[in-house]
Each structure stands twice: as C-alpha cells, then as structure tokens.
Design a protein around this motif. Sequence first.
Motif, mmCIF file in Angstrom:
data_model
loop_
_atom_site.group_PDB
_atom_site.id
_atom_site.type_symbol
_atom_site.label_atom_id
_atom_site.label_comp_id
_atom_site.label_asym_id
_atom_site.label_seq_id
_atom_site.Cartn_x
_atom_site.Cartn_y
_atom_site.Cartn_z
ATOM 1 N N TYR A 1 -16.968 12.364 31.101
ATOM 2 C CA TYR A 1 -17.705 13.386 31.843
ATOM 3 C C TYR A 1 -16.947 14.701 31.800
ATOM 4 O O TYR A 1 -15.727 14.731 31.591
ATOM 5 C CB TYR A 1 -18.003 12.958 33.278
ATOM 6 N N THR B 1 -27.043 11.636 34.202
ATOM 7 C CA THR B 1 -26.434 12.396 33.108
ATOM 8 C C THR B 1 -25.924 13.768 33.552
ATOM 9 O O THR B 1 -25.095 14.362 32.857
ATOM 10 C CB THR B 1 -27.430 12.584 31.954
ATOM 11 N N GLU B 2 -26.415 14.261 34.688
ATOM 12 C CA GLU B 2 -25.948 15.571 35.165
ATOM 13 C C GLU B 2 -25.962 15.614 36.682
ATOM 14 O O GLU B 2 -26.874 15.087 37.319
ATOM 15 C CB GLU B 2 -26.816 16.697 34.603
ATOM 16 N N ASN C 1 -21.694 27.175 33.690
ATOM 17 C CA ASN C 1 -21.641 26.068 32.723
ATOM 18 C C ASN C 1 -20.478 26.212 31.740
ATOM 19 O O ASN C 1 -20.561 25.754 30.593
ATOM 20 C CB ASN C 1 -22.963 25.932 31.962
ATOM 21 N N LYS D 1 -21.375 16.619 33.708
ATOM 22 C CA LYS D 1 -22.238 15.921 32.757
ATOM 23 C C LYS D 1 -21.561 14.624 32.321
ATOM 24 O O LYS D 1 -20.352 14.612 32.057
ATOM 25 C CB LYS D 1 -22.541 16.809 31.553
#
Length: 282
Positions: A227, A169-170, A234, A190
Amino acid sequence: MKKVLLGMAALAFFAASCTDKSDVVTPDPPKTEEWYLTGIVVRDIDNSGGISADKDSMTITYNTDKTFSTLEEITGENAAYYALVKLVYNQQKITKVTLQESKTGAAETIYECTYSGDQLIRFFEPGFAATSYDSLVYENNKVVKVFQVRADKRNNKSWEYTWQNNNVTEVREFEANPVTYKLELASIEKYTYNTVANPYKPLANFLLLKGDNPDIPLLSANEQTSYTVANAQNVVSHIYSYTRSVNDKGLTVADTMWHKTPAESTAKADYISAYKYTDLNK
C-alpha cells in the motif's frame, strides 16, 4: 425334507436381514478444516536488520459459533502493557465492548453499539451516544464511509473506502479544519492484494470497532501485498510492501513489512509478524 428346506430358507432370510440392517456401517464424512487466526507476535526490526527482543503478543479466541470473542495483548519488556478486549453479543449482534487493563483488574465497558437490521451503524462510549461516536455507512453490505464525531469538533474525522472485487483498494481520510471544522481531504492510501484468503477476516467484528484509526481494509477478502500513502494532492510519501512465508496448508505463518520513500531505491524492513492458527472444526 420340505420342513427342513423351509427352515433353511427362513434362516437364510434372517441372516440376510441382519446383514442388511446391522452389519453395514456408513462412515461419517470427514470434517472440513477451518483454520482461524489465534495468535500474532510482532517484533520491530532496527536499521541494521536486527530483530527487537521486545514483542507485541496477541492471543485471539472465538465463541462456539466462531464469532470473535477476545483479544489479549501483552506488549513490551516485562509485559509493560496489558489489555484484554472482549466483545459481548446478543443473538450474534455485538452489544458492547469491554476492556480489562490488567490481569487482575475489572473489565470496563468502552463501547456500546447501535444497529440497523443486522448492520452495526454506531458505537460510542457509554453516555456519549449523541456527542462522541463513530458511525458506519454501508453500500452493498460493505463499509464505504466511517465518521468519527467528537465533542471537540477539531478532532472530527471521516474515511471513504473504494471496493473492487471484495477488496478495499483506496482509502481517503478527511480531517477537520482547525478554524472552520469543515472536513478536508488529508491523505490517500491505495492497496494491492494477492489471491490468498485474508487471515484477518474472522476478526471482522473486532475490526469494525476500531475508533480513531479504522482497519476497514483488513475486512478485504484477500491478503494485502502493498500500500502507498499520499497527501491530498496524491503525491506519494511512503510505500509499504510485504514478503511472506506459508506452511503446507497455504496459511501465512510469517510476514515482514518493508518501507521506503519514493526517493529511496531500497526498502527497509520495519517489523516481522508470526501467526498461529487453530482448526475450529476439530
């Protein structure tokens, strides 16, 4: 009369015995279908929505034990680029990877492999096991870190992977500071998934051996739906998503990858991929 009755009884017993032993046939149970990805064709899409005539064509083969064997790639107009990658095994463990860069050329070893038990932990160019290599770290049989170590330390990198429900997931990518060589966070990706089985999963042995840009998210159990790419703070800079079509067996036969930035309201199609499969249980 007694002899005749005894004879008839014996004949009846013989007939019953023959029926029990030779006339009853138990059919073999039908084989379960097991579809494996064997072909991918990728074409770019231009800003007007037109599909490029050029294509990236990949053909995938498997060994009799269904492990990945080869990937042949032909790209560009008039087959400008050619590559045949082959994995060599010893007791289902990859010992080396070879690359043939023309149809008539000789295959050369590009990677050799080191294992810990059944897990691939390092691959490297021949003769550079200690100075230039990629290493993999596992937790619960899943890759959680990849280190790219190079003789020129400015090219060192690493990746950290977060797993949830058998999906990555990351991904956090770290690059070397050009002055101190210390690895610093450079980007964060992500991923989201659907409930469809990931068609790339049979290529796991090949995907583990991707230097410079590991494809560990493609080891996930399910198919990616989107994604995002963000910087170290971030802040998202790119958003990617997929639309797909499937056949009557539920297999993805085509997908389109869409791209937009947070400032854009509408995504644009970047490329379209078509897929072929073979039932290896036939």
